[in-house]
Design a protein around this motif. Structure first.
Motif, PDB file in Angstrom:
ATOM      1  N   LEU A   8      37.693  48.959  39.943  1.00  0.00           N
ATOM      2  CA  LEU A   8      37.575  48.243  41.215  1.00  0.00           C
ATOM      3  C   LEU A   8      37.652  49.209  42.396  1.00  0.00           C
ATOM      4  N   GLN A  49      34.400  51.055  42.597  1.00  0.00           N
ATOM      5  CA  GLN A  49      33.351  50.185  43.135  1.00  0.00           C
ATOM      6  C   GLN A  49      33.481  50.019  44.651  1.00  0.00           C
ATOM      7  N   ILE A 105      40.387  44.194  47.696  1.00  0.00           N
ATOM      8  CA  ILE A 105      40.252  44.298  46.242  1.00  0.00           C
ATOM      9  C   ILE A 105      41.282  43.333  45.678  1.00  0.00           C
ATOM     10  N   SER A 106      40.786  42.220  45.162  1.00  0.00           N
ATOM     11  CA  SER A 106      41.657  41.105  44.784  1.00  0.00           C
ATOM     12  C   SER A 106      42.107  41.225  43.336  1.00  0.00           C
ATOM     13  N   GLN A 107      43.391  40.965  43.112  1.00  0.00           N
ATOM     14  CA  GLN A 107      43.938  40.937  41.751  1.00  0.00           C
ATOM     15  C   GLN A 107      44.381  39.514  41.409  1.00  0.00           C
ATOM     16  N   GLU A 133      40.451  41.057  35.003  1.00  0.00           N
ATOM     17  CA  GLU A 133      39.431  41.447  35.969  1.00  0.00           C
ATOM     18  C   GLU A 133      39.844  41.057  37.385  1.00  0.00           C
ATOM     19  N   GLN A 152      38.389  41.563  41.694  1.00  0.00           N
ATOM     20  CA  GLN A 152      37.077  41.634  42.328  1.00  0.00           C
ATOM     21  C   GLN A 152      37.169  42.214  43.740  1.00  0.00           C
ATOM     22  N   ILE A 183      36.103  41.841  47.396  1.00  0.00           N
ATOM     23  CA  ILE A 183      35.648  40.757  48.274  1.00  0.00           C
ATOM     24  C   ILE A 183      35.269  41.356  49.628  1.00  0.00           C
TER      25      ILE A 183
END
Lengths: 360, 360
Positions: free
Chosen positions: A172, A175, A309-311, A341, A343, A345
């Motif tokens: 993540l 990315q 960056i969400s957990q 996973e 994501q 955002i």
């Protein structure tokens, strides 16, 4: 908790067998905790007398007499990530009849050592820990010696083969950083509250928090791909107070080779970075782009809304609890490592770097 | 934990006296926890044999053999107010050599009852509780029966004469509401996550959370002074999920007699109120004024910066810890109630009511 006596003392299991009651009932009667009928209590105490059962065997025998309590040792009770994960843990464990006892380390290894010792003393059936540091593990090995299950949350320790629940943070971070690079950013700062020997970074510094190491590793991966030579001054550790965060941000932004984008390693650090930027009169994203790990309710309410960056913090707690419950239900051959996973955002706190027009 | 046996069993104190060791050493040797030398251990076990000491007296004797552990039972680990207060507690107690064990109730009385029982089982030396409800107190009375100190944090329970640390919330709420009234607001809404029999309010409803009752009481005081007749629909309770907060806000704002100002009872509710207002396209303060209890780092970062009623959460934890430590040092005749000062902080989320020009 290691065995030091040659003569094997009577255990709770021995007493339970002699009294013809369950181990849990015997443990409750002998320990003086929980509900137990007077008839059972008398049978257990008579059996304990007959076997010369000694009270100090109690702690050692807790593998058999469960307390229905799980210990959870978290890094920072003020970080909402842990608040959410703790609720996931508690909801799941309570559903299965377990009580949860928490301890907060404030990310200090010495406090964590005390906390794990206390959990042993308090006879928890199992333990979930977010280890503050991979540098000291004796207290965790002592807990494992008691043959009760241990699950790591958010972090791993190399060499300790323990069930764990983490997020693919390296991927993540890579990315998210690739996104910054694609917009033209070549100087990217990272600010973390992780404890390190020095605030500044050097490539041979071994980070003792795997979760932060993964975040930084992903950033560095993306920089390497883009042939960016990272200035160690862009990586600021030890930022665990508001003033330390402020000093880190001010230091980075006052240098000629200042970062055009900042990444905060969690939402608590992120709030302090934003507060400092506002005080310095630096606008996001026109002066400096900003993103952070963890998505909190306020992330989309501030101006501009923050890219994150969400957990899945709550789910991490749920999975950690289920993993522990499976261990309690019976032995399994190898440790399981669940990687959840997260994501990236995208909101409005990231743009083309201002530095492209004002310097360089 | 009540005494049910006629014959008085030997206590840890008896064993310690016979073994000529300290009560703490005897407790450690008998309990099988903590560090104790082999020589002391043997003396204690011999004395225990001679006195027919029975292990189930252990829990009862913990008044004399301290575990150096303090229990803290908080309402909501996800509310940063409790995170800060917990750090104040922990910092102070650790300075004095105490470990801290936490439990989170999620504001559920049944969970709190379990948590207090667990703290008894785990033999804490004292307990700090933010009681979820004044309606059930048996578990707290049971703890007091064990003759260990209990301190209330944030809330009181009438009829339980216990040391307590609170903030002058009624006065602060009154002051903040007077500010709204002076700007022309006559319809003021209040949203709380407190559990109540119904979401709607009626004047004869007895609120079981003294801290929320004080907040609402101060608002109603100010309304009474200004001869405002409060519509019960403006008081929304049970808003303990994001969707419940959203429903409460939508319900209030869709009525003809809609509030022109909203007060959130804490920062967690406040975030959800702001999220809902944004989703509904209602601007703060031009469409609706907003203020909330608790000042958080994000309060001044959102747009507009939020006016708040600030509580000294960290200091509350410090004072609660000191109060408990004083009790542990020796008996005092009466309970002490510390009332700390908070403050109303004016930012930009409050203005003259829009309704003055658009309705009424």
């Amino acid at each position: 908790m290691s065995e030091t006596q040659a003569r094997r003392p009577a255990t709770v299991a021995d007493v339970a067998r002699a009294a013809k009651v369950s181990k849990a009932q015997a443990a409750r009667a002998l320990g003086g905790y929980g509900a137990v009928s007077e008839a059972v209590r008398q049978k257990v105490l008579d059996a304990a007398d007959a076997l010369a059962y000694r009270p100090n065997a109690l702690a050692r025998s807790m593998n058999t007499g469960r307390s229905q309590t799980i210990g959870v040792v978290i890094g920072d009770v003020e970080n909402p990530f842990f608040g959410l994960a703790t609720r996931g843990l508690s909801d799941t464990l309570r559903d299965q009849g377990y009580d949860v006892v928490l301890a907060n380390t404030g990310e200090r290894p010495d406090v964590e050592q005390d906390a794990v010792r206390v959990m042993l003393d308090k006879r928890v059936d199992g333990l979930v820990v977010s280890p503050a540091s991979s540098a000291s593990t004796d207290h965790l090995r002592t807990f494992l010696d008691s043959e009760r299950p241990l699950v790591f949350l958010d972090r791993l320790i190399e060499g300790l083969d323990v069930d764990a629940v983490t997020v693919n943070l390296r991927g993540l971070a890579q990315q998210a950083t690739q996104g910054l690079v694609s917009l033209g950013h070549r100087r990217i700062g990272f600010i973390s509250s992780i404890t390190a020997p020095t605030s500044g970074y050097s490539p041979d510094l071994a980070l003792t928090n795997s979760s932060v190491a993964e975040r930084l590793g992903g950033i560095l991966d993306a920089c390497r791909e883009a042939n960016i030579v990272v200035d160690p001054a862009w990586i600021q550790l030890n930022a665990h107070t508001p003033s330390a965060v402020a000093a880190a941000v001010e230091g980075m932004l006052s240098s000629a080779e200042r970062p055009t984008a900042l990444i905060a390693s969690d939402s608590v650090v992120g709030l302090e970075v934003l507060t400092t930027l506002r005080r310095l009169g630096r606008a996001v994203p026109s002066d400096v782009s900003f993103l952070m790990f963890d998505d909190m309710p306020w992330s989309s309410l501030v101006s501009p809304p923050i890219s994150v960056i969400s957990q899945p913090a709550y789910d991490m707690g749920v999975v950690a609890a289920k993993t522990l419950l499976e261990r309690l239900a019976g032995p399994r051959p190898t440790a399981v490592h669940h990687v959840l996973e997260g994501q990236v955002i995208h909101r409005d706190s990231v743009s083309v770097p201002a530095a492209l027009s004002t310097s360089n």
